[in-house]
Design a protein around this motif. Structure first.
Motif, PDB file in Angstrom:
ATOM      1  N   UNK A 163       4.873   0.949   2.701  1.00  7.61           N
ATOM      2  CA  UNK A 163       4.777   2.165   3.508  1.00  7.61           C
ATOM      3  C   UNK A 163       4.578   3.426   2.684  1.00  7.61           C
ATOM      4  N   UNK A 164       4.618   3.306   1.363  1.00  8.51           N
ATOM      5  CA  UNK A 164       4.301   4.435   0.497  1.00  8.51           C
ATOM      6  C   UNK A 164       2.801   4.569   0.276  1.00  8.51           C
ATOM      7  N   UNK A 165       2.030   3.609   0.753  1.00 10.53           N
ATOM      8  CA  UNK A 165       0.579   3.649   0.618  1.00 10.53           C
ATOM      9  C   UNK A 165       0.009   4.885   1.297  1.00 10.53           C
ATOM     10  N   UNK A 166      -0.737   5.684   0.536  1.00 12.15           N
ATOM     11  CA  UNK A 166      -1.281   6.936   1.049  1.00 12.15           C
ATOM     12  C   UNK A 166      -2.120   7.599  -0.036  1.00 12.15           C
ATOM     13  N   UNK A 167      -2.825   8.640   0.357  1.00 13.26           N
ATOM     14  CA  UNK A 167      -3.422   9.555  -0.613  1.00 13.26           C
ATOM     15  C   UNK A 167      -2.369  10.617  -0.919  1.00 13.26           C
ATOM     16  N   UNK A 201      -5.934  22.357  -9.321  1.00 11.06           N
ATOM     17  CA  UNK A 201      -5.043  21.220  -9.512  1.00 11.06           C
ATOM     18  C   UNK A 201      -5.837  19.922  -9.455  1.00 11.06           C
ATOM     19  N   UNK A 202      -5.537  19.021 -10.356  1.00  8.06           N
ATOM     20  CA  UNK A 202      -6.202  17.724 -10.404  1.00  8.06           C
ATOM     21  C   UNK A 202      -5.154  16.638 -10.579  1.00  8.06           C
ATOM     22  N   UNK A 203      -5.093  15.733  -9.593  1.00  8.11           N
ATOM     23  CA  UNK A 203      -4.146  14.629  -9.654  1.00  8.11           C
ATOM     24  C   UNK A 203      -4.743  13.429 -10.394  1.00  8.11           C
ATOM     25  N   UNK A 204      -3.875  12.638 -10.958  1.00  7.53           N
ATOM     26  CA  UNK A 204      -4.273  11.380 -11.581  1.00  7.53           C
ATOM     27  C   UNK A 204      -3.080  10.437 -11.575  1.00  7.53           C
ATOM     28  N   UNK A 205      -3.342   9.167 -11.866  1.00  5.87           N
ATOM     29  CA  UNK A 205      -2.260   8.200 -11.977  1.00  5.87           C
ATOM     30  C   UNK A 205      -2.101   7.267 -10.799  1.00  5.87           C
ATOM     31  N   UNK A 206      -2.891   7.473  -9.758  1.00  7.64           N
ATOM     32  CA  UNK A 206      -2.795   6.570  -8.620  1.00  7.64           C
ATOM     33  C   UNK A 206      -3.370   5.199  -8.946  1.00  7.64           C
ATOM     34  N   UNK A 207      -3.182   4.265  -8.037  1.00  3.23           N
ATOM     35  CA  UNK A 207      -3.699   2.924  -8.244  1.00  3.23           C
ATOM     36  C   UNK A 207      -3.072   1.918  -7.311  1.00  3.23           C
ATOM     37  N   UNK A 208      -3.283   0.654  -7.633  1.00  7.48           N
ATOM     38  CA  UNK A 208      -2.748  -0.454  -6.850  1.00  7.48           C
ATOM     39  C   UNK A 208      -1.538  -1.034  -7.574  1.00  7.48           C
ATOM     40  N   UNK A 261      -5.305   8.101  -4.680  1.00 12.01           N
ATOM     41  CA  UNK A 261      -4.916   7.000  -3.798  1.00 12.01           C
ATOM     42  C   UNK A 261      -3.823   6.162  -4.453  1.00 12.01           C
ATOM     43  N   UNK A 262      -2.786   5.896  -3.687  1.00  5.02           N
ATOM     44  CA  UNK A 262      -1.728   4.974  -4.084  1.00  5.02           C
ATOM     45  C   UNK A 262      -1.688   3.855  -3.059  1.00  5.02           C
ATOM     46  N   UNK A 263      -1.819   2.621  -3.510  1.00  2.00           N
ATOM     47  CA  UNK A 263      -1.786   1.471  -2.624  1.00  2.00           C
ATOM     48  C   UNK A 263      -0.711   0.510  -3.115  1.00  2.00           C
ATOM     49  N   UNK A 264       0.210   0.180  -2.225  1.00  2.00           N
ATOM     50  CA  UNK A 264       1.309  -0.720  -2.563  1.00  2.00           C
ATOM     51  C   UNK A 264       1.132  -1.996  -1.752  1.00  2.00           C
ATOM     52  N   UNK A 265       0.956  -3.099  -2.442  1.00  2.00           N
ATOM     53  CA  UNK A 265       0.763  -4.381  -1.763  1.00  2.00           C
ATOM     54  C   UNK A 265       2.102  -5.097  -1.585  1.00  2.00           C
ATOM     55  N   UNK A 266       2.180  -5.852  -0.513  1.00  2.00           N
ATOM     56  CA  UNK A 266       3.436  -6.566  -0.207  1.00  2.00           C
ATOM     57  C   UNK A 266       3.462  -7.939  -0.840  1.00  2.00           C
ATOM     58  N   UNK A 287       4.496  21.163  -5.091  1.00  4.76           N
ATOM     59  CA  UNK A 287       4.914  20.105  -4.182  1.00  4.76           C
ATOM     60  C   UNK A 287       3.963  18.923  -4.224  1.00  4.76           C
ATOM     61  N   UNK A 288       4.460  17.807  -3.762  1.00  6.49           N
ATOM     62  CA  UNK A 288       3.645  16.616  -3.543  1.00  6.49           C
ATOM     63  C   UNK A 288       3.696  16.265  -2.061  1.00  6.49           C
ATOM     64  N   UNK A 289       2.546  15.949  -1.518  1.00  3.40           N
ATOM     65  CA  UNK A 289       2.416  15.546  -0.126  1.00  3.40           C
ATOM     66  C   UNK A 289       1.600  14.256  -0.095  1.00  3.40           C
ATOM     67  N   UNK A 290       1.650  13.562   1.030  1.00  3.47           N
ATOM     68  CA  UNK A 290       0.859  12.334   1.139  1.00  3.47           C
ATOM     69  C   UNK A 290       0.335  12.182   2.556  1.00  3.47           C
ATOM     70  N   UNK A 291      -0.769  11.460   2.666  1.00  4.66           N
ATOM     71  CA  UNK A 291      -1.364  11.191   3.967  1.00  4.66           C
ATOM     72  C   UNK A 291      -1.794   9.742   4.024  1.00  4.66           C
TER      73      UNK A 291
END
Length: 124
Positions: free
Chosen positions: A89-93, A4-11, A119-124, A35-39
């Motif tokens: 708060x959704x920011x995670x791998x 499995x290879x994920x893609x599409x993450x970002x800021x 990595x998904x990073x959500x800025x405020x 499934x999808x999980x996050x840390x």
């Protein structure tokens, strides 16, 4: 074996959207639930969403219900996680995973195969 290879993450800014993809190879994708999980930093990995082998049944963590949508395309051996109304708060791998189990898809210990994460990073 399933790879499995994920893609599409970002800021992205709060309120924005991202679509994660999970490309799979190996044994028939349709024989596995996904499934999808996050840390998040300093936290344990947690369940986000899961979809049955057929795609007809989906499951979500309460924290993402109504904002995230999990889906799959067995013909393309692909899985997806559409994330809307993102919050800091959704920011995670984010990891996609596959399991031969057909039940209790929220339990990460049942998942046999994992991607490397995106990595998904959500800025405020």
């Amino acid at each position: 074996q399933v790879q499995l290879v994920e893609s599409g993450g970002g800021l992205v800014q709060a309120g924005g959207s991202l679509r994660l993809s999970c490309a799979t190879s190996g044994r028939s994708f349709s024989t596995y639930a996904m499934g999808w999980f996050r840390q998040a930093p300093g936290k344990e990995r947690e369940f986000v969403a899961a979809v049955s082998r057929s795609g007809l049944s989906t499951y979500y963590a309460d924290s993402v219900k109504g904002r995230f949508t999990i889906s799959r395309d067995n013909a393309k051996n692909m899985g997806y996680l559409q994330m809307n109304s993102l919050k800091p708060e959704d920011t995670a791998v984010y990891y996609c995973a596959a399991t031969a189990s057909a039940y209790t898809l929220t339990l990460q210990r049942l998942y046999n195969y994992w991607g490397q994460g995106t990595q998904v990073t959500v800025s405020s």
